[in-house]
Every structure is written in C-alpha cells, then in structure tokens.
Design an enzyme around this catalytic site. Structure first.
Site, PDB file in Angstrom:
ATOM      1  N   GLU A 226      -5.291  -8.266  -1.034  1.00  0.00           N
ATOM      2  CA  GLU A 226      -6.022  -8.062   0.237  1.00  0.00           C
ATOM      3  C   GLU A 226      -7.468  -7.725  -0.073  1.00  0.00           C
ATOM      4  O   GLU A 226      -7.743  -6.860  -0.902  1.00  0.00           O
ATOM      5  CB  GLU A 226      -5.447  -6.903   1.060  1.00  0.00           C
TER       6      GLU A 226
ATOM      7  N   GLU B 275       0.814  -1.222   0.000  1.00  0.00           N
ATOM      8  CA  GLU B 275       0.000   0.000   0.000  1.00  0.00           C
ATOM      9  C   GLU B 275       0.853   1.280   0.000  1.00  0.00           C
ATOM     10  O   GLU B 275       0.744   2.123   0.901  1.00  0.00           O
ATOM     11  CB  GLU B 275      -0.988  -0.034   1.159  1.00  0.00           C
TER      12      GLU B 275
END
Length: 517
Positions: A307, A193
């Site tokens: 995810e 991320e």
C-alpha cells in the site's frame, strides 16, 4: 521548421512552447520563471527500469469485486498500465460467505463468491494478491470489530486448529480450481496492518507472529510452491523483527510487505521529529525497509510495498487533483530499485471504508472517481506507463529519462509543488545531443488539462451529477492529445505550470516521428 514552431507558439496549447529565438539564450526566461537545462544523453550510464509502480494495485474490499462498476474500473486500469495483481481486504469476511458453523458447531466452507471474484480477475488478465483477512466472526475468539463502515472482525481465532483447517481448505480449493502453476504465481499475504487496530491480539506483535506462523505453515502443507509473506504493517514497522522471528523459528517466508503514506509522520515511521516532505516520505520509508532486509539473515527476500499513496486522510486537494502527477513521478523516480512491486491504493473509488460515497470529489484513494470519471492520477499512470524499460542517468530531480527497445527516448518531466500551494511555472530546456531534426511528441497533464475538478467546480460541485454532467466530466478528464514539436539545435523548451506532468518522446532516427503518433 520555424514556421511550424511559431504556429505552436501562437496557439493556446497546454504546453508553453518557447519560440526558437528563446532557445538560443539559456538564461532567458519569462519574468519570475526559473530556467533549468537538462541534457539527455543516449550514451549515458543505464540500468533496467522495470515498471514496479504499475504492476499491482489495491482496491476496496473483496465483495466489491462483484460489482459491475468495480469490474469496469479494473479493466480500464488494466488497459493503460502493466497491472498484474490486485489486493483487497476481506476475502474471509462474512459477506463473502466462506466460513460458518452448523447447528452442531462443525465448520462449513463455501467458496462460491470466492470463485466469482477470482474468476473475473483472471478473465481480466489480473492475478490475486491474496490478503488473508479478516477473521470470520464464527471463528473469532472475541467479537472485536474495526471501525470501518463494514465492521470487519479483527480478533485472533478462538481455535488455531480450525484457523489452520480453514486456510488449508481455502488454498486446496484454489489449487483444485485453478491449478498449482497458476496459484503458485499468486502471493498470499497474512493480514493487514497488524501493528494498528486491524489486529487486536495481545501482545500485538507476538500474537501476530503466532497468526503468521500458523498461516504460513498451513499454506505450505497444501503445496510448498505457494508464496507467503508479511507482515503487511503500516508505517514500515516490524520488518527486522519479523524476519528475525521467521529465521529463528524456521517459518516459511517468501516475501516481505509493508505500507506507508505520504503524510505519515516521521515520528510514526522513523521515531524522529524530522519534517519529511510529502513527496519524500514514501521512498524514505521504502529505503528503510529495503536496508533492513539487506541487513537481515535473508537479504535476498523480495520487498513488495502493498500500500502507498500521497495521503491517508481523503484530501481532495491531494488525491483528486493534478498534484498527484508530479507526486507520483517523484515517487517513481526515488523508489527505483528498492522494491519488486509497489501497490497504489487504490485503482477505483468503488470503496466503502467510510461508508457509501456521498459525492464524486471527496479525496478518495482511487484513480477513477465514481461513475467512471478518471482522475489526474489515472492520467499520470497512463503517461508513466509509456516510459521505457531502460533508465538513463540524469542529473535532475524533476525528470526521468528512459529508452525503449526501439531506441525512442522517453522523458517524464514535472513541476512539483506542495498540495494547495502552487508555486511558479518552471522553464526547462531539454537538450538531446545528436538528435538532429527529430520531432518530439509532447503530452501534458496539469490543473487545466486531463483534470476534471475545474469542470466539476464550474457545475457548482453537484452532489448528484446528472447523466449529461457525468459525460461532461468524463470529457474534461480525458488525456489531452499529444503535440508534435520539432527540435531546434537539438533542443526543445517547455514551460510547465505547477502540478504539471509532461511526457516527451524523441525517436531514435533524426527526421522521424514517434511510432503511432
């Protein structure tokens, strides 16, 4: 046949089975209960249905893989799913001990814990999906730490030459230990991320692209068969720009990855003010990225959604509850065909991003709560695992129809309602043309079956359950046994309460039962 069905009707079973007389009136239903008729046709259009949702799972950071409870939960998940890969943060963190410098400032590598972590994964039949993170403090340009309890370093490297050397040494060690054929079957994902505060390079996107370029090239220098990708972004971000960058600069790129959660906002994911329901958000985001790949100069790149979950904010009414059964089934249904793999975050509540767990039910991401207590999400994966690998066309937003290799029809059926707002029960009439006198096998989870939360609340929600209480919670969490129900006029009628997920199996030959039941 009638006697057996009447007996089932008289029992307090987890499935509300309508008696034969009720099935002759499609419009009849208990007061306030809507009725839906669904036809499952063996000859309907069909397509392959690889189990993309259960091949990969996330977990707590790398060092936790050395714990016995983590390893037990890993094996428990592996037993009931097609789990092939596991992804976690922090393989380069100081607590794993990979990188330090000596008194003269020379880099020193230590792969002892890396070997222990990966050896045990492979022994359990699971391969690493290697997230290359975070920055070893001794290599960081600045002492920038993330807010997570274990405070990973999120700085760029002070010397890219040393970062490159670390990546090469790491990859070389893996190839020497496990062989190139094995390691070439893994995936290497660069960072986590980077569009959020997990990466503090500036400018954020351009500096991440620099990190990716160095990392991908270093891996390929060790062996061109090693698979590398990214950008591992939150909220489905950067993918089109990332692919364009890789193409323009001739950077190796073998797959694309990104993340999203059911309660991410449309503003953050799509740049709009839409209200996207929680059960639609994940697949809307996956489809967005899927289309971006198709529109790019590399349209055949695999998409790995590394995810996803229904919530990012530890809400017990979501991730600990029976809500997850219908939510997961809806997500599987709508994401079919969009991604090579989707990685549920996570398989276990052996997890410490917010610190040491304070009580068993806190809305953790895991399929298994602390002390090995399976959640409804674990049972949902167990049920969906039993779906066939061929999907049949079906006009329903509350069911998936599949066929196994032996001809058995397997249907997932659910009653979705938003978390904390259970709606009315739904009555379904499932029709199987030509099924004859087949016997359906029905297994269901809901708020009262395969769900430990009611038992936990009856105990007074103890923060530290005793060992007998833990044993009782595990019993309450067990998947209910299947029930055999004869079809009447090629049909079976089921009434599902809110948050119920049901699996119906119908054998290929009339008069037979599902094998193994």
């Amino acid at each position: 046949m009638f006697a057996k069905t009447r007996l089932l009707c008289s029992l307090a079973l987890f499935v509300a089975v309508a008696c034969p007389a009720a099935t002759t009136h499609a419009g009849a239903s208990p007061a306030g209960t809507a009725t839906t008729s669904i036809v499952i046709d063996r000859s309907a259009a069909a397509h392959p249905f690889p189990h993309f949702w259960e091949k990969m799972f996330g977990s707590g950071r790398a060092i936790l893989a050395l714990r016995d409870r983590y390893r037990r939960d890993l094996r428990a998940t592996r037993r009931v799913t097609e789990m092939r890969y596991v992804r976690f943060h922090g393989i380069l963190d100081d607590e794993v001990g990979v990188y330090r410098v000596d008194a003269h400032g020379h880099p020193q590598y230590n792969f002892s814990y890396v070997d222990q972590i990966y050896d045990d994964l492979l022994a359990a039949g699971v391969k690493p999906f290697v997230e290359l993170s975070f920055m070893p403090p001794a290599l960081a340009a600045r002492p920038l730490r993330h807010a997570f309890w274990y405070k990973p370093t999120v700085s760029p490297p002070k010397h890219y030459a040393r970062w490159d050397a670390l990546i090469r040494a790491f990859a070389r060690h893996l190839v020497q230990r496990y062989g190139i054929d094995e390691v070439a079957s893994w995936y290497f994902e660069v960072w986590n991320e980077p569009n959020l505060d997990f990466w503090r390079g500036t400018p954020r996107q351009a500096s991440y692209f620099t990190l990716y370029d160095h990392t991908a090239r270093a891996l390929k220098q060790v062996n061109p068969r090693l698979r590398v990708g990214g950008p591992a972004t939150a909220q489905a971000a950067w993918v089109d720009a990332f692919i364009a960058h890789a193409v323009a600069h001739h950077v190796p790129l073998d797959f694309v990855s990104s993340h999203v959660y059911g309660n991410d906002s449309a503003k953050n994911v799509f740049g709009t003010d839409q209200r996207i329901p929680r059960d639609r958000m994940v697949c809307r985001a996956v489809r967005k990225v899927h289309r971006e790949i198709l529109a790019s100069a590399r349209p055949s790149l695999p998409l790995i959604w590394s995810e996803f979950n229904a919530a990012y904010d530890n809400d017990p009414a979501v991730t600990d509850s029976a809500y997850m059964g219908p939510w997961l089934a809806t997500t599987v249904s709508r994401c079919d065909g969009l991604a090579t793999m989707m990685s549920y975050w996570t398989f276990s509540d052996v997890f410490e991003e917010q610190g040491v767990i304070r009580k068993p039910s806190y809305g953790g991401f895991g399929l298994i709560a602390e002390r090995g207590i399976p959640k409804p999400s674990f049972n949902a994966f167990r049920l969906l695992h039993r779906l066939g690998h061929t999907r049949l066309a079906l006009a329903s937003d509350a069911a998936i129809a599949t066929r196994r290799a032996d001809g058995t029809l397997v249907i997932a059926l659910w009653n979705y309602a938003p978390p904390g707002r259970p709606g009315p029960a739904r009555r379904f009439i499932l029709r199987f043309p030509g099924a004859g006198n087949a016997v359906a096998t029905v297994t269901q989870i809901d708020s009262l079956h395969g769900d430990w939360l009611a038992a936990y609340r009856r105990m007074g929600s103890p923060r530290y359950p005793t060992r007998p209480q833990i044993a009782a919670l595990r019993r309450a969490a067990e998947l209910p046994p299947p029930v055999s129900i004869p079809l009447h006029d090629d049909a079976v009628t089921l009434t599902l309460p809110a948050y119920a997920l049901t699996l119906i199996e119908v054998p290929s030959r009339p008069g037979s039962k599902v094998p193994g039941v």
